[in-house]
Design a protein around this motif. Structure first.
Motif, PDB file in Angstrom:
ATOM      1  N   ALA A   1     -29.976 -29.575  -8.364  1.00 13.31           N
ATOM      2  CA  ALA A   1     -31.167 -29.153  -9.113  1.00 13.31           C
ATOM      3  C   ALA A   1     -31.286 -29.896 -10.441  1.00 13.31           C
ATOM      4  CB  ALA A   1     -31.130 -27.648  -9.353  1.00 13.31           C
ATOM      5  N   SER A   2     -30.182 -30.010 -11.176  1.00  8.31           N
ATOM      6  CA  SER A   2     -30.254 -30.635 -12.500  1.00  8.31           C
ATOM      7  C   SER A   2     -29.800 -32.091 -12.489  1.00  8.31           C
ATOM      8  CB  SER A   2     -29.387 -29.853 -13.496  1.00  8.31           C
ATOM      9  OG  SER A   2     -28.021 -30.003 -13.158  1.00  8.31           O
ATOM     10  N   GLY A   3     -29.083 -32.504 -11.444  1.00  7.33           N
ATOM     11  CA  GLY A   3     -28.566 -33.869 -11.402  1.00  7.33           C
ATOM     12  C   GLY A   3     -27.314 -34.049 -12.240  1.00  7.33           C
ATOM     13  N   LYS A   4     -26.827 -32.971 -12.870  1.00 10.04           N
ATOM     14  CA  LYS A   4     -25.631 -33.056 -13.714  1.00 10.04           C
ATOM     15  C   LYS A   4     -24.376 -32.926 -12.859  1.00 10.04           C
ATOM     16  CE  LYS A   4     -27.742 -31.193 -17.873  1.00 10.04           C
ATOM     17  NZ  LYS A   4     -27.686 -30.123 -18.876  1.00 10.04           N
ATOM     18  N   LYS A   5     -23.315 -33.576 -13.333  1.00 10.21           N
ATOM     19  CA  LYS A   5     -22.041 -33.517 -12.649  1.00 10.21           C
ATOM     20  C   LYS A   5     -21.391 -32.150 -12.891  1.00 10.21           C
ATOM     21  CE  LYS A   5     -19.393 -37.094 -13.348  1.00 10.21           C
ATOM     22  NZ  LYS A   5     -18.350 -37.987 -13.861  1.00 10.21           N
ATOM     23  N   LYS A   6     -20.950 -31.489 -11.819  1.00  2.00           N
ATOM     24  CA  LYS A   6     -20.218 -30.236 -11.955  1.00  2.00           C
ATOM     25  C   LYS A   6     -18.765 -30.562 -12.284  1.00  2.00           C
ATOM     26  CE  LYS A   6     -22.834 -27.289  -8.834  1.00  2.00           C
ATOM     27  NZ  LYS A   6     -22.750 -26.436  -7.637  1.00  2.00           N
ATOM     28  N   GLN A   7     -18.143 -29.690 -13.053  1.00  2.80           N
ATOM     29  CA  GLN A   7     -16.757 -29.892 -13.418  1.00  2.80           C
ATOM     30  C   GLN A   7     -15.836 -29.241 -12.384  1.00  2.80           C
ATOM     31  OE1 GLN A   7     -15.785 -31.765 -16.066  1.00  2.80           O
ATOM     32  NE2 GLN A   7     -17.953 -32.190 -16.313  1.00  2.80           N
ATOM     33  N   ASP A   8     -14.784 -29.937 -12.007  1.00  2.00           N
ATOM     34  CA  ASP A   8     -13.778 -29.365 -11.132  1.00  2.00           C
ATOM     35  C   ASP A   8     -12.904 -28.427 -11.955  1.00  2.00           C
ATOM     36  OD1 ASP A   8     -14.344 -30.642  -8.630  1.00  2.00           O
ATOM     37  OD2 ASP A   8     -13.702 -32.497  -9.580  1.00  2.00           O
ATOM     38  N   ILE A   9     -12.588 -27.275 -11.422  1.00  2.00           N
ATOM     39  CA  ILE A   9     -11.790 -26.274 -12.100  1.00  2.00           C
ATOM     40  C   ILE A   9     -10.349 -26.363 -11.592  1.00  2.00           C
ATOM     41  CG2 ILE A   9     -11.474 -23.803 -12.526  1.00  2.00           C
ATOM     42  CD1 ILE A   9     -14.036 -24.956 -13.757  1.00  2.00           C
ATOM     43  N   VAL A  10      -9.396 -26.334 -12.523  1.00  2.00           N
ATOM     44  CA  VAL A  10      -7.977 -26.382 -12.200  1.00  2.00           C
ATOM     45  C   VAL A  10      -7.338 -25.105 -12.740  1.00  2.00           C
ATOM     46  CG1 VAL A  10      -5.821 -27.641 -12.538  1.00  2.00           C
ATOM     47  CG2 VAL A  10      -7.967 -28.897 -12.398  1.00  2.00           C
ATOM     48  N   CYS A  11      -6.571 -24.423 -11.912  1.00  2.00           N
ATOM     49  CA  CYS A  11      -5.886 -23.197 -12.309  1.00  2.00           C
ATOM     50  C   CYS A  11      -4.373 -23.444 -12.199  1.00  2.00           C
ATOM     51  CB  CYS A  11      -6.312 -22.053 -11.406  1.00  2.00           C
ATOM     52  SG  CYS A  11      -5.554 -20.494 -11.840  1.00  2.00           S
ATOM     53  N   ILE A  12      -3.668 -23.273 -13.317  1.00  2.00           N
ATOM     54  CA  ILE A  12      -2.220 -23.497 -13.347  1.00  2.00           C
ATOM     55  C   ILE A  12      -1.553 -22.170 -13.670  1.00  2.00           C
ATOM     56  CG2 ILE A  12      -0.347 -24.721 -14.516  1.00  2.00           C
ATOM     57  CD1 ILE A  12      -3.275 -26.463 -15.159  1.00  2.00           C
ATOM     58  N   THR A  13      -0.555 -21.785 -12.894  1.00  2.00           N
ATOM     59  CA  THR A  13       0.169 -20.544 -13.169  1.00  2.00           C
ATOM     60  C   THR A  13       1.634 -20.841 -13.432  1.00  2.00           C
ATOM     61  OG1 THR A  13       0.619 -20.147 -10.829  1.00  2.00           O
ATOM     62  CG2 THR A  13      -1.352 -19.141 -11.724  1.00  2.00           C
ATOM     63  N   VAL A  14       2.202 -20.052 -14.326  1.00  2.00           N
ATOM     64  CA  VAL A  14       3.632 -20.118 -14.605  1.00  2.00           C
ATOM     65  C   VAL A  14       4.162 -18.708 -14.357  1.00  2.00           C
ATOM     66  CG1 VAL A  14       5.403 -20.567 -16.332  1.00  2.00           C
ATOM     67  CG2 VAL A  14       3.301 -21.905 -16.345  1.00  2.00           C
ATOM     68  N   THR A  15       5.151 -18.595 -13.494  1.00  2.00           N
ATOM     69  CA  THR A  15       5.714 -17.307 -13.132  1.00  2.00           C
ATOM     70  C   THR A  15       7.229 -17.369 -13.253  1.00  2.00           C
ATOM     71  OG1 THR A  15       3.937 -17.049 -11.524  1.00  2.00           O
ATOM     72  CG2 THR A  15       5.785 -15.545 -11.321  1.00  2.00           C
ATOM     73  N   GLY A  16       7.815 -16.311 -13.822  1.00  2.00           N
ATOM     74  CA  GLY A  16       9.266 -16.244 -13.939  1.00  2.00           C
ATOM     75  C   GLY A  16       9.666 -15.232 -14.984  1.00  2.00           C
ATOM     76  N   PRO A  17      10.944 -15.225 -15.353  1.00  2.00           N
ATOM     77  CA  PRO A  17      11.396 -14.342 -16.425  1.00  2.00           C
ATOM     78  C   PRO A  17      10.650 -14.677 -17.717  1.00  2.00           C
ATOM     79  CG  PRO A  17      13.261 -15.296 -15.248  1.00  2.00           C
ATOM     80  CD  PRO A  17      12.030 -16.006 -14.768  1.00  2.00           C
ATOM     81  N   VAL A  18      10.423 -13.684 -18.565  1.00  2.00           N
ATOM     82  CA  VAL A  18       9.597 -13.860 -19.762  1.00  2.00           C
ATOM     83  C   VAL A  18      10.053 -15.046 -20.614  1.00  2.00           C
ATOM     84  CG1 VAL A  18      10.843 -12.164 -21.186  1.00  2.00           C
ATOM     85  CG2 VAL A  18       8.440 -12.649 -21.645  1.00  2.00           C
ATOM     86  N   LYS A  19      11.352 -15.204 -20.831  1.00  2.00           N
ATOM     87  CA  LYS A  19      11.837 -16.319 -21.662  1.00  2.00           C
ATOM     88  C   LYS A  19      11.506 -17.663 -21.030  1.00  2.00           C
ATOM     89  CE  LYS A  19      15.627 -14.105 -24.130  1.00  2.00           C
ATOM     90  NZ  LYS A  19      17.074 -14.125 -24.392  1.00  2.00           N
ATOM     91  N   ALA A  20      11.638 -17.759 -19.716  1.00  2.00           N
ATOM     92  CA  ALA A  20      11.360 -19.019 -19.020  1.00  2.00           C
ATOM     93  C   ALA A  20       9.874 -19.357 -19.059  1.00  2.00           C
ATOM     94  CB  ALA A  20      11.854 -18.945 -17.579  1.00  2.00           C
ATOM     95  N   VAL A  21       9.024 -18.353 -18.908  1.00  2.00           N
ATOM     96  CA  VAL A  21       7.581 -18.586 -18.948  1.00  2.00           C
ATOM     97  C   VAL A  21       7.173 -19.057 -20.345  1.00  2.00           C
ATOM     98  CG1 VAL A  21       5.311 -17.497 -18.789  1.00  2.00           C
ATOM     99  CG2 VAL A  21       7.051 -17.000 -17.070  1.00  2.00           C
TER     100      VAL A  21
END
Length: 90
Positions: free
Chosen positions: A10-30
């Motif tokens: 509709a607008s001809g504008k480029k859509k941005q790709d979305i990246v989701c990064i997760t960090v999981t572990g013990p609180v100190k490690a995260v």
């Protein structure tokens, strides 16, 4: 295969790709991982979601959601900062 940007027809504008990064572990490690990624110029500490408990009470999770363009801008900013750092004198 690389990331291929999509276009909004509709607008001809480029859509941005979305990246989701997760960090999981013990609180100190995260926390250490998030701080290490900050030191490497990957993301500001405040860009991450607050720590949340997982189903395992010993594990925490934090999430970073970025647009691909944001990632590229952070990399350029970090490269410029690294170029400005004086070399260590031994």
């Amino acid at each position: 295969m690389g990331v291929i940007p999509k276009h909004d027809r509709a607008s001809g504008k480029k859509k941005q790709d979305i990246v989701c990064i997760t960090v999981t572990g013990p609180v100190k490690a995260v926390k250490k991982t998030i701080f290490t990624l900050y030191q490497l110029g990957f993301a500001e500490v405040g860009d991450w979601s607050p720590l949340q408990r997982t189903a395992d009470p010993k594990q925490m999770i934090s999430v970073l959601i970025r647009r691909q363009r944001d990632v590229e801008e952070k990399q350029q900013k970090h490269s410029k900062q690294q170029a400005k750092k004086p070399e260590s004198i031994e």
